[in-house]
Scaffold this motif. Structure first.
Motif, PDB file in Angstrom:
ATOM      1  N   SER A 145       0.816  -1.212   0.000  1.00  0.00           N
ATOM      2  CA  SER A 145       0.000   0.000   0.000  1.00  0.00           C
ATOM      3  C   SER A 145       0.850   1.262   0.000  1.00  0.00           C
ATOM      4  CB  SER A 145      -0.942   0.008   1.210  1.00  0.00           C
ATOM      5  OG  SER A 145      -0.201  -0.084   2.415  1.00  0.00           O
ATOM      6  N   GLU A 146       2.098   1.150   0.480  1.00  0.00           N
ATOM      7  CA  GLU A 146       3.005   2.294   0.487  1.00  0.00           C
ATOM      8  C   GLU A 146       4.178   1.992  -0.443  1.00  0.00           C
ATOM      9  OE1 GLU A 146       2.568   5.141   2.028  1.00  0.00           O
ATOM     10  OE2 GLU A 146       0.697   4.517   3.003  1.00  0.00           O
ATOM     11  N   PRO A 147       4.692   3.007  -1.121  1.00  0.00           N
ATOM     12  CA  PRO A 147       5.835   2.761  -2.014  1.00  0.00           C
ATOM     13  C   PRO A 147       7.081   2.403  -1.215  1.00  0.00           C
ATOM     14  CG  PRO A 147       5.385   5.117  -1.830  1.00  0.00           C
ATOM     15  CD  PRO A 147       4.244   4.410  -1.154  1.00  0.00           C
ATOM     16  N   TYR A 148       7.950   1.628  -1.813  1.00  0.00           N
ATOM     17  CA  TYR A 148       9.224   1.264  -1.199  1.00  0.00           C
ATOM     18  C   TYR A 148      10.002   2.541  -0.878  1.00  0.00           C
ATOM     19  CZ  TYR A 148      14.052  -0.514  -1.026  1.00  0.00           C
ATOM     20  OH  TYR A 148      15.340  -0.796  -0.657  1.00  0.00           O
ATOM     21  N   ASN A 149      10.524   2.647   0.341  1.00  0.00           N
ATOM     22  CA  ASN A 149      11.130   3.910   0.783  1.00  0.00           C
ATOM     23  C   ASN A 149      12.610   4.051   0.436  1.00  0.00           C
ATOM     24  OD1 ASN A 149      12.621   2.433   2.648  1.00  0.00           O
ATOM     25  ND2 ASN A 149      11.520   3.164   4.448  1.00  0.00           N
ATOM     26  N   GLY A 150      13.191   3.019  -0.212  1.00  0.00           N
ATOM     27  CA  GLY A 150      14.574   3.136  -0.640  1.00  0.00           C
ATOM     28  C   GLY A 150      15.602   2.667   0.361  1.00  0.00           C
ATOM     29  N   ASN A 151      15.182   2.241   1.554  1.00  0.00           N
ATOM     30  CA  ASN A 151      16.123   1.753   2.565  1.00  0.00           C
ATOM     31  C   ASN A 151      15.791   0.310   2.901  1.00  0.00           C
ATOM     32  OD1 ASN A 151      17.834   1.252   4.704  1.00  0.00           O
ATOM     33  ND2 ASN A 151      17.188   3.016   5.923  1.00  0.00           N
ATOM     34  N   TRP A 152      16.557  -0.627   2.356  1.00  0.00           N
ATOM     35  CA  TRP A 152      16.259  -2.047   2.541  1.00  0.00           C
ATOM     36  C   TRP A 152      16.287  -2.475   3.993  1.00  0.00           C
ATOM     37  CZ3 TRP A 152      20.052  -5.146   4.704  1.00  0.00           C
ATOM     38  CH2 TRP A 152      21.368  -4.663   4.679  1.00  0.00           C
ATOM     39  N   ARG A 153      17.082  -1.794   4.824  1.00  0.00           N
ATOM     40  CA  ARG A 153      17.189  -2.166   6.235  1.00  0.00           C
ATOM     41  C   ARG A 153      15.867  -2.030   6.975  1.00  0.00           C
ATOM     42  NH1 ARG A 153      21.625   0.089   4.281  1.00  0.00           N
ATOM     43  NH2 ARG A 153      23.672  -0.858   4.705  1.00  0.00           N
ATOM     44  N   ASP A 154      15.025  -1.114   6.507  1.00  0.00           N
ATOM     45  CA  ASP A 154      13.725  -0.909   7.153  1.00  0.00           C
ATOM     46  C   ASP A 154      12.780  -2.084   6.940  1.00  0.00           C
ATOM     47  OD1 ASP A 154      14.564   1.572   8.006  1.00  0.00           O
ATOM     48  OD2 ASP A 154      13.524   2.686   6.411  1.00  0.00           O
ATOM     49  N   TYR A 155      13.104  -2.965   6.023  1.00  0.00           N
ATOM     50  CA  TYR A 155      12.212  -4.071   5.678  1.00  0.00           C
ATOM     51  C   TYR A 155      12.695  -5.417   6.209  1.00  0.00           C
ATOM     52  CZ  TYR A 155      10.124  -0.559   2.689  1.00  0.00           C
ATOM     53  OH  TYR A 155       9.510   0.593   2.243  1.00  0.00           O
ATOM     54  N   LEU A 156      13.743  -5.399   7.017  1.00  0.00           N
ATOM     55  CA  LEU A 156      14.228  -6.639   7.614  1.00  0.00           C
ATOM     56  C   LEU A 156      13.342  -7.061   8.773  1.00  0.00           C
ATOM     57  CD1 LEU A 156      18.086  -6.014   7.668  1.00  0.00           C
ATOM     58  CD2 LEU A 156      16.831  -7.560   6.164  1.00  0.00           C
ATOM     59  N   ALA A 174      21.222  -5.652  17.081  1.00  0.00           N
ATOM     60  CA  ALA A 174      20.825  -4.310  17.514  1.00  0.00           C
ATOM     61  C   ALA A 174      21.086  -4.091  18.999  1.00  0.00           C
ATOM     62  CB  ALA A 174      19.341  -4.086  17.213  1.00  0.00           C
ATOM     63  N   ASN A 175      21.247  -5.188  19.744  1.00  0.00           N
ATOM     64  CA  ASN A 175      21.428  -5.129  21.201  1.00  0.00           C
ATOM     65  C   ASN A 175      22.894  -4.833  21.529  1.00  0.00           C
ATOM     66  OD1 ASN A 175      21.076  -5.349  23.949  1.00  0.00           O
ATOM     67  ND2 ASN A 175      21.075  -7.593  23.964  1.00  0.00           N
ATOM     68  N   GLY A 176      23.198  -3.547  21.583  1.00  0.00           N
ATOM     69  CA  GLY A 176      24.582  -3.136  21.822  1.00  0.00           C
ATOM     70  C   GLY A 176      25.226  -2.509  20.599  1.00  0.00           C
ATOM     71  N   GLY A 180      26.774   4.184  14.013  1.00  0.00           N
ATOM     72  CA  GLY A 180      27.019   3.688  12.666  1.00  0.00           C
ATOM     73  C   GLY A 180      26.724   2.212  12.487  1.00  0.00           C
ATOM     74  N   GLU A 181      26.281   1.539  13.558  1.00  0.00           N
ATOM     75  CA  GLU A 181      25.939   0.124  13.489  1.00  0.00           C
ATOM     76  C   GLU A 181      24.429  -0.056  13.598  1.00  0.00           C
ATOM     77  OE1 GLU A 181      29.913  -1.806  15.581  1.00  0.00           O
ATOM     78  OE2 GLU A 181      28.180  -1.315  16.846  1.00  0.00           O
ATOM     79  N   SER A 182      23.940  -1.230  13.168  1.00  0.00           N
ATOM     80  CA  SER A 182      22.513  -1.532  13.291  1.00  0.00           C
ATOM     81  C   SER A 182      22.314  -3.036  13.326  1.00  0.00           C
ATOM     82  CB  SER A 182      21.716  -0.932  12.133  1.00  0.00           C
ATOM     83  OG  SER A 182      21.827  -1.737  10.965  1.00  0.00           O
TER      84      SER A 182
END
Length: 361
Positions: A145-156, A174-176, A180-182
């Protein structure tokens, strides 16, 4: 009984791609079944015996009996062997990325566990596996329903109400995580460790619903980003890190759109990676409303769709190296309620089998 006078699938498509299927360790002792397998297929994937929980239940505890049997059989029969799979949110022991209470491990511990697991597992079979499905099913589904936002990390995958779909690797990384990390960093590490401990294997990312717009764009951006990161790495060796995209291809009569599959193939082929069709089946009905056997109309549609998809695979054969079917006949399929395969429960070739064979003149 299997009819071995039928045209061989792998021989029919030998100019285009290899053709594979799945096995269990127990099936390797069935002489009739294996005669059929060697007639029709030249690559092999373990259905469950090489998934993470099948080989390790606790830190330092490994059981390779079943995986060893499949690897040995593949070597003896000159089969292209696919290792399935290393890093997955499902069918993986808790010790890898969670505490006993289910909470995420600290990032550093999860990373150390990942390396220890891949070193032990991948290292054992180094040089014997043609390709590894390194990361499996990392992305969430989307309504579109929403267009892909261009950041693949948001879809993990990460937190979800469905306990079977939680992205445990993401949450642990993500725990720690520092500046610059994720949580997404586990993806690079998985491929890096696989390359480190089996430098000859082709490394794949494998995903389902991979033809839908959000996923196909996220997959392409992820592959390109990880490969760019690898090119800047001090150990870069001139090869891609993510060398293949696996399209599971669990199709059904409602949602499968051949044009959408084409769009995905067009995008994936531009990444410079190999492509494989890794788990193909095609169902009708549902578990609550089975379609077994198929009606004449359903059989015709299954045949027409198989023919359209295989024609597409042949068109893109410069990029596709393998087509693997996820089940040998309708009776043994994990989706038997939907009559998903080329052979019925009595091992008889269905209309779909003859439809794809007829594509090759």
């Amino acid at each position: 009984m299997w009819d071995l006078t039928l045209p061989s699938l792998c021989a029919t498509f030998e100019k285009y791609f290899t053709v594979g299927n799945i096995v269990t360790p127990e099936e390797l002792d069935d002489a009739e079944l294996m005669a059929m397998y060697k007639h029709h297929y030249n690559s092999v994937t373990a259905e469950n015996a090489m998934k993470p929980e099948a080989v390790s239940s606790a830190p330092g505890v490994y059981n390779f009996e079943h995986a060893d049997k499949i690897v040995k059989w593949a070597e003896e029969n000159k089969m292209m062997l696919v290792g399935h799979t290393l890093v997955w949110h499902a069918q993986s022991a808790k010790w890898l990325n969670r505490n006993e209470d289910g909470t995420p491990l600290p990032r550093a511990q999860a990373k150390a566990n990942m390396e220890a697991f891949i070193k032990e597992y991948v290292g054992r079979y180094s040089g014997k596996i043609y390709s590894w499905d390194v990361v499996n099913e990392a992305f969430i589904d989307s309504s579109g329903s929403e267009p892909y936002n261009g950041n693949w990390r948001d879809y993990l995958r990460r937190e979800t109400e469905n306990p079977r779909a939680v992205g445990h690797w993401y949450l642990a990384y993500a725990n720690g995580a520092g500046e610059g990390e994720s949580g997404a960093d586990y993806m690079f590490d998985a491929f890096y460790f696989a390359r480190k401990y089996d430098p000859k294997a082709i490394l794949y990312f494998n995903e389902y619903n991979e033809e839908f717009p959000h996923k196909r764009h996220a997959i392409v951006d992820m592959v390109n980003d990880l490969n760019a990161e690898w090119r800047a790495h001090p150990e870069y060796d001139g090869r891609l890190l993510v060398e293949g995209i696996g399209m599971q291809s669990h199709h059904n009569h409602i949602h499968t759109d051949v044009d959408r599959v084409r769009a995905a193939l067009e995008l994936y082929s531009k990444t410079g990676t190999k492509i494989s069709i890794t788990e193909m089946d095609f169902t009708f009905g549902s578990e609550s409303e089975p379609a077994n056997p198929l009606s004449p109309e359903e059989s015709k549609k299954q045949a027409e769709t198989h023919a359209a998809l295989f024609a597409l695979f042949m068109e893109f054969s410069a990029h596709i190296e393998r087509v693997t079917l996820w089940g040998k006949n309708d009776g043994q399929s994990w989706r038997k309620w939907g009559s998903p395969h080329l052979f019925d429960e009595n091992c008889q070739a269905k209309e779909a089998f003859h439809a794809i064979i007829s594509l090759v003149k």
